[in-house]
Design an enzyme around this catalytic site. Structure first.
Site, mmCIF file in Angstrom:
data_model
loop_
_atom_site.group_PDB
_atom_site.id
_atom_site.type_symbol
_atom_site.label_atom_id
_atom_site.label_comp_id
_atom_site.label_asym_id
_atom_site.label_seq_id
_atom_site.Cartn_x
_atom_site.Cartn_y
_atom_site.Cartn_z
ATOM 1 C CG ASP A 123 -68.817 -8.790 20.487
ATOM 2 O OD1 ASP A 123 -69.891 -8.734 20.209
ATOM 3 O OD2 ASP A 123 -68.510 -8.026 21.873
ATOM 4 C CG ASP A 134 -63.014 -4.324 21.832
ATOM 5 O OD1 ASP A 134 -64.074 -4.253 22.595
ATOM 6 O OD2 ASP A 134 -62.450 -5.278 21.558
ATOM 7 C CB CYS A 182 -57.338 17.424 24.058
ATOM 8 S SG CYS A 182 -58.521 16.615 23.150
ATOM 9 C CB CYS A 225 -61.235 16.374 20.833
ATOM 10 S SG CYS A 225 -61.828 17.274 22.383
ATOM 11 C CB CYS A 276 -60.251 20.504 23.801
ATOM 12 S SG CYS A 276 -60.267 19.271 25.316
ATOM 13 C CG HIS A 285 -61.954 15.206 26.053
ATOM 14 N ND1 HIS A 285 -60.859 16.026 25.562
ATOM 15 C CD2 HIS A 285 -61.451 14.465 26.948
ATOM 16 C CE1 HIS A 285 -59.916 15.731 26.510
ATOM 17 N NE2 HIS A 285 -60.170 14.948 27.315
#
Length: 437
Positions: free
Chosen positions: A116, A331, A369, A371, A374, A400
């Site tokens: 940015d 974002d 989940c 991930c 998890c 996560h």
């Protein structure tokens, strides 16, 4: 004032004489599916790879997603990362990042990158509001200062940024040194950082500002956008040793329909000697309840064939609303920020892992989940890490949360391709909030 910030040409970075120009790589955007009036899926091509849209772009403010390895971000499915020009200008300096080969090489991230312009941090940190430029001011009595609403600062803070028609003079939040950003300097910094996608320098306003000031700021942003395009063209021609960087204009206008639409028309049609914006960011303070309406005003006016990025969005309902209104990428720092404070997303809502109920939960944070956290650890273990103030707690929860949002947007993209967007929206928001949104 530093020498580099006092002289707009001093921040320019020369190309090494012994570097050969890179092979040309196509950059562009292709729409691959549509749903309803405005939602769409697409492919955004950059020199460092393609981004399947809609896509969530995790934020690595200082060239790192806090507490997480870049390799972990790749493994959890992030397609691109966004870093902040303001922070990297102050430390370690865009010249050093350029010398390292650009942002991706510096942080060992092989995929696409965004930066940015630094305008958000200059304005928000300068007024002491940090990240709270909208929700606190979306209703009820608005704060006032003795100097008037257009010069407001957070209580107990000193104004560290001063705007004029040429740019912004501000003090570093690190050591108080004085610096100056102009459209040209922002472009020079971002070219030095070398991200695939960068944003034009704009003036951020808040919902506290008067209508009159919003109009002045919008015109200032329009004029700055022209200067950004001109400097972008100059630097692109000069820096042939680097791949082409896309420049996206930023649409401001706060909560005013006529200002948002005018800004979208102005920047959408803007041309400086054949150079136009490659895409657009939708910025500024947004009232949550009006998010879809405001994004819709903007996408009504912007060129259909160019991508749109909504700055600072990651909440479940906001993602569905924004995608339905025509936004393509997003974002937000929230997934990593709240993770460091023990808050995690689950299919049935956000929870705080320091709660006593998790002390003996010998199952994953979220059963559904996939991930790394998890599939390898229990909620009880992560609860213990937070209670023991172990750093690993932030790492596991950030993995996560980032995976939760990335995966959600991946599922939304798949639903656009299959035609199941509305069903997914109802199911997901119903489970997360207790009723569909």
């Amino acid at each position: 004032m530093t020498a580099s910030s006092a002289d707009p040409t001093a921040a320019s970075i020369p190309a090494p004489a012994d570097s050969a120009p890179p092979a040309p790589i196509d950059s562009g955007f292709e729409i691959t599916a549509r749903h309803g009036q405005k939602a769409r899926a697409g492919v955004l091509t950059t020199p460092h790879g393609q981004i399947q849209t809609p896509a969530f772009i995790p934020v690595g403010t200082k060239a790192t997603v806090k507490a997480v390895l870049p390799e972990s971000m790749r493994d959890l499915g992030a397609q691109a990362l966004l870093a902040n020009a303001y922070h990297l200008y102050l430390q370690p300096g865009h010249d050093l990042v350029d010398e390292a080969g650009g942002l991706g090489a510096f942080m060992n991230w092989p995929g696409p990158t965004y930066t940015d312009s630094g305008g958000f941090q200059v304005m928000s940190l300068g007024a002491g509001f940090k990240k709270v430029l909208s929700s606190e001011f979306s209703g009820g009595e608005k704060a006032r200062t003795s100097s008037g609403e257009d010069d407001a600062v957070a209580e107990g803070k000193e104004r560290l940024a001063h705007v004029d028609d040429d740019g912004v003079t501000f003090r570093s939040f690190i050591n108080g040194d004085e610096h100056r950003f102009t459209p040209e300097i922002s472009m020079q910094i971002q070219h030095g950082l070398g991200a695939d996608i960068m944003f034009a320098f704009d003036e951020l306003t808040t919902l506290m500002n008067s209508r009159g000031y919003q109009e002045q700021a919008l015109e200032r942003t329009r004029l700055w956008a022209l200067r950004c395009l001109a400097e972008h063209a100059r630097l692109t021609d000069e820096r042939t040793h680097r791949p082409y960087q896309q420049l996206w204009g930023v649409i401001q206008g706060a909560q005013y329909e006529d200002l948002r639409r005018q800004a979208s028309r102005d920047l959408g049609a803007m041309d400086v000697e054949g150079w136009s914006f490659d895409g657009f960011g939708i910025g500024g303070a947004l009232e949550k309840e009006n998010l879809g309406t405001i994004v819709g005003w903007v996408t009504d006016e912007l060129p259909e064939a160019k991508p749109r990025h909504l700055l600072g969005i990651s909440e479940v309902d906001d993602l569905f609303v924004a995608i339905a209104a025509g936004a393509d990428t997003f974002d937000c720092v929230s997934p990593s920020r709240v993770a460091r404070n023990s808050a995690v997303y689950t299919a049935t809502g956000r929870v705080n892992l320091t709660g006593a109920k998790y002390r003996r939960q010998f199952s994953p944070i979220d059963e559904g989940c996939d991930c790394y956290t998890c599939t390898h650890y229990t909620a009880a273990y992560v609860h213990h890490l937070f209670r023991a103030k172990e750093m690993l707690s932030s790492t596991l929860c950030t993995i996560h949360n980032e995976r939760f949002v990335v995966r959600l947007v991946d599922r939304i993209r798949a639903s656009l391709l299959s035609g199941d967007f509305d069903a997914l929206r109802e199911e997901t928001t119903g489970a997360y909030y207790g009723s569909p949104r």
